[in-house]
Design a protein around this motif. Structure first.
Motif, short mmCIF file in Angstrom:
data_model
loop_
_atom_site.label_atom_id
_atom_site.label_comp_id
_atom_site.label_asym_id
_atom_site.label_seq_id
_atom_site.Cartn_x
_atom_site.Cartn_y
_atom_site.Cartn_z
N GLU A 220 30.40 44.95 8.53
CA GLU A 220 30.38 45.73 9.77
C GLU A 220 29.72 47.09 9.63
O GLU A 220 29.32 47.69 10.62
N THR A 221 29.63 47.61 8.42
CA THR A 221 29.10 48.95 8.22
C THR A 221 28.07 48.95 7.10
O THR A 221 27.94 47.99 6.33
N ASP A 222 27.34 50.07 7.00
CA ASP A 222 26.39 50.22 5.90
C ASP A 222 27.10 50.15 4.55
O ASP A 222 26.56 49.60 3.58
N GLU A 223 28.31 50.70 4.48
CA GLU A 223 29.06 50.66 3.22
C GLU A 223 29.46 49.23 2.85
O GLU A 223 29.39 48.84 1.69
N ASP A 224 29.89 48.45 3.86
CA ASP A 224 30.20 47.04 3.59
C ASP A 224 28.97 46.32 3.04
O ASP A 224 29.06 45.56 2.07
N LEU A 225 27.84 46.56 3.67
CA LEU A 225 26.59 45.91 3.26
C LEU A 225 26.20 46.33 1.85
O LEU A 225 25.86 45.48 1.01
N GLU A 226 26.27 47.62 1.58
CA GLU A 226 25.89 48.13 0.27
C GLU A 226 26.78 47.54 -0.83
O GLU A 226 26.30 47.11 -1.88
N THR A 227 28.09 47.49 -0.56
CA THR A 227 29.02 46.99 -1.57
C THR A 227 28.83 45.50 -1.80
O THR A 227 28.85 45.03 -2.94
N ALA A 228 28.65 44.74 -0.72
CA ALA A 228 28.45 43.29 -0.87
C ALA A 228 27.19 42.99 -1.65
O ALA A 228 27.18 42.09 -2.52
N ARG A 229 26.13 43.73 -1.39
CA ARG A 229 24.88 43.51 -2.14
C ARG A 229 25.04 43.92 -3.59
O ARG A 229 24.49 43.28 -4.49
N MET A 230 25.78 44.99 -3.83
CA MET A 230 26.00 45.44 -5.21
C MET A 230 26.79 44.40 -6.00
O MET A 230 26.50 44.13 -7.18
N ILE A 231 27.78 43.77 -5.36
CA ILE A 231 28.57 42.73 -6.02
C ILE A 231 27.74 41.48 -6.25
O ILE A 231 27.96 40.74 -7.22
N GLY A 232 26.74 41.26 -5.40
CA GLY A 232 25.85 40.11 -5.59
C GLY A 232 26.06 38.98 -4.61
O GLY A 232 25.78 37.82 -4.94
N ALA A 233 26.55 39.28 -3.41
CA ALA A 233 26.82 38.24 -2.42
C ALA A 233 25.58 37.39 -2.16
O ALA A 233 24.47 37.90 -2.02
N ASP A 234 25.80 36.07 -2.10
CA ASP A 234 24.69 35.16 -1.80
C ASP A 234 24.24 35.30 -0.35
O ASP A 234 23.05 35.40 -0.05
N LEU A 235 25.22 35.28 0.56
CA LEU A 235 24.95 35.30 2.00
C LEU A 235 25.88 36.30 2.67
O LEU A 235 26.98 36.56 2.18
N LEU A 236 25.43 36.83 3.81
CA LEU A 236 26.18 37.86 4.53
C LEU A 236 26.31 37.48 5.99
O LEU A 236 25.41 36.87 6.58
N GLN A 237 27.44 37.88 6.59
CA GLN A 237 27.67 37.62 8.01
C GLN A 237 28.51 38.74 8.58
O GLN A 237 29.52 39.14 7.99
N GLY A 238 28.11 39.27 9.72
CA GLY A 238 28.88 40.33 10.35
C GLY A 238 28.03 41.11 11.33
O GLY A 238 26.81 40.93 11.41
N TYR A 239 28.65 42.01 12.08
CA TYR A 239 27.93 42.76 13.10
C TYR A 239 26.80 43.60 12.51
O TYR A 239 25.80 43.85 13.18
N ARG A 240 26.95 44.05 11.27
CA ARG A 240 25.90 44.88 10.66
C ARG A 240 24.62 44.08 10.41
O ARG A 240 23.52 44.63 10.44
N THR A 241 24.75 42.78 10.17
CA THR A 241 23.58 41.96 9.87
C THR A 241 23.16 41.07 11.03
O THR A 241 22.11 40.43 10.97
N GLY A 242 23.95 41.00 12.08
CA GLY A 242 23.56 40.22 13.25
C GLY A 242 24.74 39.89 14.13
O GLY A 242 25.73 39.33 13.67
N ARG A 243 24.65 40.23 15.40
CA ARG A 243 25.75 39.98 16.34
C ARG A 243 25.63 38.58 16.94
O ARG A 243 24.53 38.03 17.07
N PRO A 244 26.77 38.00 17.35
CA PRO A 244 26.72 36.70 18.02
C PRO A 244 26.00 36.80 19.36
O PRO A 244 26.25 37.72 20.14
N GLU A 245 25.10 35.87 19.62
CA GLU A 245 24.34 35.84 20.87
C GLU A 245 24.10 34.39 21.28
O GLU A 245 24.10 33.49 20.43
N PRO A 246 23.85 34.14 22.55
CA PRO A 246 23.43 32.80 22.95
C PRO A 246 22.11 32.43 22.28
O PRO A 246 21.30 33.31 21.94
N ALA A 247 21.89 31.14 22.08
CA ALA A 247 20.61 30.69 21.51
C ALA A 247 19.49 31.09 22.45
O ALA A 247 19.54 30.81 23.64
N ALA A 248 18.46 31.72 21.90
CA ALA A 248 17.41 32.27 22.74
C ALA A 248 16.22 31.33 22.90
O ALA A 248 15.42 31.48 23.81
N GLY A 249 16.08 30.37 21.99
CA GLY A 249 14.98 29.43 22.11
C GLY A 249 13.73 29.85 21.38
O GLY A 249 12.81 29.05 21.23
#
Length: 259
Positions: A220-249
């Motif tokens: 959700e935040t820059d700190e969450d993103l920074e820490t997850a990347r530092m730990i080595g997360a394979d994949l990320l999900q959350g408002y900081r990296t992309g909000r839920p939206e209808p399929a745009a086509g």
């Protein structure tokens, strides 16, 4: 089928109201679906999308709707309606990205033709089934068998909410998922929290030792993103990296590149 005969009780009335609300949503073609991007940890590129259900206001959050459906005997019916809508709407997403849908094990055991539908879709686009149970599975052997059938058809399995679910550790061992989703409670505010960071590192190591990929939810935040990347997360999900939206086509939806 919920009986309406006999004396009314508060519990009976509550179940009846829940049943009518859920039946109305299904009959109306719901729930509606939005998609949240799941991005690579190292560069933020979208690898897939999780399909998320949305319901009419006034009935509680999404988890409450599915809990109510389960309590009044409509859990599998609501699951199927949500997933069918998600698979249909996913045709408007960019090609080559996986689609992840949430399902209870009970729904998979309830209808073999639904399993066939999932396998058919998985032959055309990468599909991930996120198992949503927060308690011990009633029939582990039967669940393992149906998951094996899905895997033979090319469908991948994820265990959701690891780090919060009652039976999370057991499910990791029994279900042997290709994807492990670390719960947002663990991921959010990891920076400066030794317990959360240690648990995240342990789950990530388990994923790598079992040839699974680990999604850090709740970024959700820059700190969450920074820490997850530092730990080595394979994949990320959350408002900081992309909000839920209808399929745009066309194009990517809701993608915010990590800095």
């Amino acid at each position: 089928m919920l009986s309406t005969k006999g004396a009314s009780t508060p519990l009976h009335s509550t179940l009846l109201r829940s049943r009518r609300r859920v039946e109305a949503v299904i009959a109306g073609g719901g729930p509606s679906i939005v998609f949240q991007p799941i991005v690579r940890g190292h560069d933020g590129a979208v690898e897939g999308y999780e399909a998320l259900s949305r319901f009419p206001p006034g009935g509680g959050d999404t988890e409450e709707w599915f809990a109510d459906a389960a309590h009044c005997g409509l859990g599998p019916a609501l699951d199927r309606s949500a997933v069918v809508n998600a698979l249909k709407e996913s045709a408007r997403l960019p090609q080559g990205r996986f689609v992840a849908v949430n399902l209870s094990a009970a729904t998979l055991l309830d209808d073999s033709t639904f399993v066939d539908l999932l396998i058919d879709f998985g032959a055309r686009r990468p599909l991930v089934i996120e198992i949503t149970e927060h308690a011990a599975l009633d029939d582990e052997d039967a669940v393992v068998d149906v998951l094996a059938e899905l895997r033979r058809g090319g469908v991948s399995i994820a265990v959701d909410d690891v780090g919060s679910a009652y039976a999370g550790a057991r499910q990791l061992v029994v279900l042997e998922p290709e994807m492990i989703k670390l719960d947002a409670f663990v991921v959010h505010d990891m920076k400066g929290n030794r317990a959360k960071s240690a648990l995240a590192e342990l789950v990530l190591e388990f994923a790598r030792r079992t040839d699974a990929r680990c999604v850090f939810e709740g970024i959700e935040t820059d700190e969450d993103l920074e820490t997850a990347r530092m730990i080595g997360a394979d994949l990320l999900q959350g408002y900081r990296t992309g909000r839920p939206e209808p399929a745009a086509g066309s194009g990517e939806i809701g993608c915010s590149q990590p800095r």
